[in-house]
Motif scaffolding. Structure first.
Motif, short mmCIF file in Angstrom:
data_model
loop_
_atom_site.label_atom_id
_atom_site.label_comp_id
_atom_site.label_asym_id
_atom_site.label_seq_id
_atom_site.Cartn_x
_atom_site.Cartn_y
_atom_site.Cartn_z
N ILE A 1 0.86 -1.18 0.00
CA ILE A 1 0.00 0.00 0.00
C ILE A 1 0.90 1.23 0.00
CG2 ILE A 1 -1.77 1.32 1.22
CD1 ILE A 1 -2.76 -1.35 2.40
N LEU A 2 0.77 2.02 -1.06
CA LEU A 2 1.52 3.26 -1.20
C LEU A 2 0.68 4.38 -0.60
CD1 LEU A 2 4.08 4.58 -2.48
CD2 LEU A 2 2.65 5.02 -4.50
N VAL A 3 1.27 5.13 0.32
CA VAL A 3 0.57 6.23 0.99
C VAL A 3 1.12 7.54 0.43
CG1 VAL A 3 0.00 7.30 3.20
CG2 VAL A 3 0.33 4.80 3.06
N SER A 4 0.27 8.25 -0.29
CA SER A 4 0.66 9.51 -0.92
C SER A 4 -0.14 10.64 -0.31
CB SER A 4 0.38 9.45 -2.43
OG SER A 4 1.05 8.36 -3.02
N GLY A 5 0.37 11.86 -0.50
CA GLY A 5 -0.32 13.03 0.03
C GLY A 5 -0.19 14.20 -0.91
N LYS A 6 -1.14 15.12 -0.81
CA LYS A 6 -1.10 16.33 -1.64
C LYS A 6 0.03 17.21 -1.15
CE LYS A 6 -4.06 19.65 -3.86
NZ LYS A 6 -5.38 20.27 -3.91
N VAL A 7 0.87 17.63 -2.07
CA VAL A 7 2.11 18.31 -1.69
C VAL A 7 1.91 19.59 -0.90
CG1 VAL A 7 3.49 17.29 -3.54
CG2 VAL A 7 2.28 19.43 -3.96
N ASP A 8 0.79 20.27 -1.07
CA ASP A 8 0.58 21.52 -0.34
C ASP A 8 -0.35 21.35 0.86
OD1 ASP A 8 -1.69 21.10 -1.82
OD2 ASP A 8 -1.76 23.10 -2.71
N GLY A 9 -0.51 20.11 1.34
CA GLY A 9 -1.31 19.87 2.53
C GLY A 9 -0.67 20.51 3.75
N MET A 10 -1.49 20.87 4.71
CA MET A 10 -1.04 21.62 5.88
C MET A 10 0.08 20.90 6.65
SD MET A 10 -3.45 23.12 8.97
CE MET A 10 -4.84 23.18 7.87
N ALA A 11 -0.08 19.66 6.96
CA ALA A 11 0.94 18.87 7.65
C ALA A 11 0.90 17.46 7.06
CB ALA A 11 0.69 18.84 9.15
N ILE A 12 1.08 17.40 5.75
CA ILE A 12 0.78 16.18 5.00
C ILE A 12 1.67 15.00 5.39
CG2 ILE A 12 2.19 16.74 2.99
CD1 ILE A 12 -1.32 15.05 3.09
N GLU A 13 2.94 15.24 5.72
CA GLU A 13 3.79 14.12 6.12
C GLU A 13 3.28 13.49 7.41
OE1 GLU A 13 8.11 14.20 5.63
OE2 GLU A 13 7.82 16.15 4.65
N ALA A 14 2.87 14.32 8.36
CA ALA A 14 2.32 13.80 9.62
C ALA A 14 1.00 13.08 9.37
CB ALA A 14 2.13 14.93 10.62
N ASP A 15 0.17 13.64 8.51
CA ASP A 15 -1.10 13.00 8.18
C ASP A 15 -0.88 11.62 7.59
OD1 ASP A 15 -2.17 15.45 8.94
OD2 ASP A 15 -2.84 15.99 6.92
N CYS A 16 0.04 11.53 6.63
CA CYS A 16 0.32 10.25 5.98
C CYS A 16 0.97 9.27 6.95
CB CYS A 16 1.18 10.46 4.74
SG CYS A 16 0.28 11.26 3.38
N ALA A 17 1.79 9.79 7.86
CA ALA A 17 2.41 8.91 8.88
C ALA A 17 1.34 8.34 9.81
CB ALA A 17 3.46 9.68 9.68
N ALA A 18 0.38 9.16 10.20
CA ALA A 18 -0.70 8.68 11.07
C ALA A 18 -1.52 7.61 10.36
CB ALA A 18 -1.59 9.84 11.51
N ALA A 19 -1.81 7.83 9.09
CA ALA A 19 -2.56 6.84 8.32
C ALA A 19 -1.76 5.54 8.17
CB ALA A 19 -2.92 7.41 6.95
N THR A 20 -0.46 5.68 7.97
CA THR A 20 0.40 4.50 7.84
C THR A 20 0.41 3.70 9.14
OG1 THR A 20 1.75 5.63 6.18
CG2 THR A 20 2.75 3.72 7.29
N GLN A 21 0.53 4.38 10.27
CA GLN A 21 0.50 3.69 11.56
C GLN A 21 -0.83 2.97 11.75
OE1 GLN A 21 2.75 2.88 13.55
NE2 GLN A 21 1.87 2.51 15.54
#
Length: 187
Positions: free
Chosen positions: A96-116
């Motif tokens: 499962i590849l977890v991607s995020g919109k590049v201009d999201g407010m805190a997208i890396e954290a959001d994607c990390a939370a989803a990954t966890q």
């Protein structure tokens, strides 16, 4: 008293050996449901999940990621990348590849939370999972653009993480030592 959530958290380990049994549609849907219930900054939910079960595509991603990883200045990563037998996905039937919109407010954290959440949900239903960052090397340069198109990533979305998902070859019970002096209380 330990509830089911805490039990799954304490049981979860990075699994790097999988059987050849495929992950079912229902199992994938279960872990993805957990992913979309992760917190996100401003409740933007600017993530995208790509389920990859095509073995040829996984093999191509593995080769490209290893080629990119071999170029970085990290001896351990270079050794992994140059090992012909090493597969970045450890033979998992699903990634499962977890991607995020590049201009999201805190997208890396959001994607990390989803990954966890994916990792914990996988453990809770008896699947093995491993957080894989080496896949990011596959998305550098022109090859990365081609992979993004092939995987149908929405415009302005980029991969941040991935999870190798499958049926555990061995049920891991090794519980690594946890550091004790990592909390301060200020009252």
């Amino acid at each position: 008293m330990v509830n089911d959530v805490l039990a799954a958290i304490k049981r979860r380990r990075s699994i790097r050996a999988f059987t050849e049994a495929p992950v079912t549609v229902e199992e994938v849907q279960t872990v993805l449901e957990a992913a979309v219930y992760a917190p996100s900054a401003g409740n933007q939910q600017l993530w995208h999940f790509t389920v990859i079960q095509n073995q040829q595509l996984l093999a191509d991603l593995n080769v490209r990621a290893k080629a990119g990883a071999a170029q970085i200045d990290n001896e351990h990563i270079q050794q992994l990348a140059k090992n012909e037998k090493f597969n970045i996905f450890y033979g998992a039937s699903t990634v499962i590849l977890v991607s995020g919109k590049v201009d999201g407010m805190a997208i890396e954290a959001d994607c990390a939370a989803a990954t966890q959440n994916i990792l914990l949900a996988a453990e809770s239903i008896g699947l093995g999972a491993c957080w894989i960052n080496l896949i990011l090397f596959a998305f550098a340069g022109e090859a990365g653009k081609q992979f993004s198109q092939q995987l149908g990533l929405p415009p302005r979305y980029k991969p941040f993480y991935s999870v190798a998902l499958g049926h555990k070859k061995v049920d891991s019970v090794n519980i690594p030592h946890r550091k004790k002096d990592v909390v301060n209380y200020i009252k």
